[in-house]
Design an enzyme around this catalytic site. Structure first.
Site, PDB file in Angstrom:
ATOM      1  NE  ARG A  46      -9.684 -38.715 -31.541  1.00 49.41           N
ATOM      2  CZ  ARG A  46      -9.608 -38.008 -32.670  1.00 49.41           C
ATOM      3  NH1 ARG A  46      -9.181 -36.766 -32.663  1.00 49.41           N
ATOM      4  NH2 ARG A  46      -9.938 -38.566 -33.815  1.00 49.41           N
ATOM      5  CE1 TYR A 100      -2.840 -34.526  -7.102  1.00 50.96           C
ATOM      6  CE2 TYR A 100      -2.128 -34.510  -9.397  1.00 50.96           C
ATOM      7  CZ  TYR A 100      -2.699 -35.163  -8.326  1.00 50.96           C
ATOM      8  OH  TYR A 100      -3.142 -36.449  -8.475  1.00 50.96           O
ATOM      9  CG  ASP A 172      -5.018 -27.445  -9.734  1.00 46.48           C
ATOM     10  OD1 ASP A 172      -6.195 -27.533  -9.341  1.00 46.48           O
ATOM     11  OD2 ASP A 172      -4.283 -28.424  -9.935  1.00 46.48           O
ATOM     12  CE  LYS A 197      -8.363 -35.598  -7.016  1.00 52.23           C
ATOM     13  NZ  LYS A 197      -7.201 -34.783  -7.250  1.00 52.23           N
TER      14      LYS A 197
HETATM   15  C1  LIG Z   1      -6.175 -34.692  -8.183  1.00 45.01           C
HETATM   16  C2  LIG Z   1      -5.607 -33.393  -8.556  1.00 45.01           C
HETATM   17  C3  LIG Z   1      -5.119 -33.158  -9.865  1.00 45.01           C
HETATM   18  C4  LIG Z   1      -5.074 -34.231 -10.926  1.00 45.01           C
HETATM   19  O1  LIG Z   1      -6.337 -34.687 -11.263  1.00 45.01           O
HETATM   20  P1  LIG Z   1      -6.670 -36.176 -11.792  1.00 45.01           P
HETATM   21  O2  LIG Z   1      -8.130 -36.129 -11.994  1.00 45.01           O
HETATM   22  O3  LIG Z   1      -6.193 -37.127 -10.759  1.00 45.01           O
HETATM   23  O4  LIG Z   1      -5.909 -36.345 -13.065  1.00 45.01           O
HETATM   24  C5  LIG Z   1      -4.643 -31.892 -10.150  1.00 45.01           C
HETATM   25  N1  LIG Z   1      -4.620 -30.913  -9.212  1.00 45.01           N
HETATM   26  C6  LIG Z   1      -5.056 -31.120  -7.962  1.00 45.01           C
HETATM   27  C7  LIG Z   1      -5.003 -30.004  -6.979  1.00 45.01           C
HETATM   28  C8  LIG Z   1      -5.572 -32.351  -7.583  1.00 45.01           C
HETATM   29  O5  LIG Z   1      -5.998 -32.548  -6.333  1.00 45.01           O
END
Ligand SMILES: *Cc1c(COP(=O)(O)O)cnc(C)c1O
Length: 381
Positions: A46, A100, A172, A197
């Site tokens: 952690r 998102y 993001d 992703k």
């Molecule tokens: C999936 C996603 C998130 C969140 O991610 P998790 O791993 O599901 O917590 C944030 N931004 C975008 C663009 C995403 O596709």
């Protein structure tokens, strides 16, 4: 050291050398207990500094052209910790209107509890962000390409806007991945990813990351160790394995997406295609100027006479499933998933129709993807 190419970074940077047995890959360190006497670093999962965490973060930092990075248990752990590291009671956040869904929920449901104010922009033009700035604004957060209509935000102009007002900027970068876009080079301060992703890429890992200067990552670390959103070392190791092929995968997916977008654009049963690599996309030129590739995410609208639900049921190869960016292609209906909580009117305003299908393009052979789409359409007509 000479600047390495991105595939070399994917394969080699942030590897832990196996000095004991000279193995080819990083050993996995699963200890949650490390010696604390006579050592420089007190390690603990952690504290985000186990050997596997520490080394893999170097790979992510190198790919995003920055000094440092920190890995989390999910994209939401990354984004929430990042926001809470730079925003406190009385501060204000400016966020892009199209974001998102999970990020929108975090902002609306959690930030008020901390006394943090926020404004969603009216659009995604630089002017919209400028108008939303207040004297107490501390952070501007953007997403480009955005979900699900692949809108493109002018990253450099947003970075400049932040700089001239003494406001930090974050992006993001999940949809583009560092293979297609490096926001740090355009002046953005903080780059976050849902590593669930493209970084993971095989639909079997949940993880997140933030890349930035060492100073900013230290600040995030201070909050991260309190919130505790760390990833297990076994998963960190799997993520490292996945990231070795990040460049290869994303390039193959991007190439497929470009060809598929052009094909869909001409298809008589498809009325509209949203892909930043098409000249018909309103921000095509902007995308071309700030992206290395146009990405592997696209959306399209089925002809009004075709039922989008039935279409998804008819697909064989392409799965109708949540999430995105795996080596396998998949589709979702935004109006049934990410945007299902909005009213029909709200969806109409932002342009999300019931006919809209978002497609995450995988590495399958293009002809098979086309054939699957065609046979699904044929089954409905
Ligand atoms: C999936 C996603 C998130 C969140 O991610 P998790 O791993 O599901 O917590 C944030 N931004 C975008 C663009 C995403 O596709």
């Amino acid at each position: 050291m000479k600047k390495l190419g991105e595939n070399t970074i994917c394969t080699h940077i942030g590897e832990i050398e196996d000095k004991q047995f000279k193995g080819a890959v990083s050993p996995m360190f699963l200890s949650t207990s490390y010696e604390f006497l006579d050592v420089d670093v007190k390690r603990y999962p952690r504290y985000f500094n186990t050997p596997n965490q520490e080394y893999l973060s170097r790979k992510i930092a190198a790919l995003e052209h920055t000094e440092s990075a920190i890995i989390f248990g999910s994209g939401m752990a990354a984004i929430s910790t990042m926001f809470l590291a730079f925003l406190q009671k009385g501060d204000h956040l400016v966020v892009q209107n199209t974001l998102y869904g999970g990020t929108v929920n975090f902002i609306k449901e959690e930030l008020p509890k901390y006394g943090i104010e926020f404004t969603f922009t009216k659009g995604y033009e630089v002017q919209d962000f400028k108008k939303a700035i207040q004297p107490n604004t501390k952070l501007i957060h953007i997403e480009s390409p955005s979900n699900p209509l692949m809108t493109i935000t002018d990253i450099k102009s947003i970075a400049d806007l932040g700089k001239s007002n003494g406001i930090l900027t974050s992006i993001d970068n999940t949809f583009a991945s560092p293979i297609n876009q490096n926001p740090i080079d355009l002046g953005i301060d903080l780059v976050m990813h849902s590593a669930t992703k493209y970084f993971g890429g095989h639909s079997d890992i949940s993880a997140g990351a933030v890349a930035s200067s060492a100073e900013h990552i230290d600040k995030i670390w201070n909050v991260a160790k309190n919130l505790g959103g760390n990833l297990s070392d076994m998963t960190v190791w799997m993520l490292e394995r996945s990231m070795k092929t990040l460049g290869l995968r994303v390039k193959a997916q991007t190439k497929n997406a470009m060809k598929l977008a052009k094909w869909l654009h001409k298809h008589p049963k498809i009325s509209k295609v949203y892909y930043p690599g098409l000249k018909s996309h309103p921000e095509y030129k902007l995308a071309k100027s700030q992206m290395k590739g146009f990405g592997a995410m696209l959306s399209f609208e089925l002809h009004e006479k075709l039922d989008s639900y039935a279409f998804q049921k008819e697909l064989n190869l392409i799965k109708s499933s949540m999430s995105l960016a795996g080596v396998e292609s998949n589709v979702i209906s935004p109006h049934l998933t990410s945007h299902s909580l909005l009213t029909q009117e709200e969806r109409d305003t932002i342009g999300i129709s019931d006919q809209l299908i978002r497609l995450s393009v995988g590495i399958e052979d293009l002809k098979d993807l086309k054939e699957d789409i065609n046979q699904a359409i044929a089954a409905l007509t």
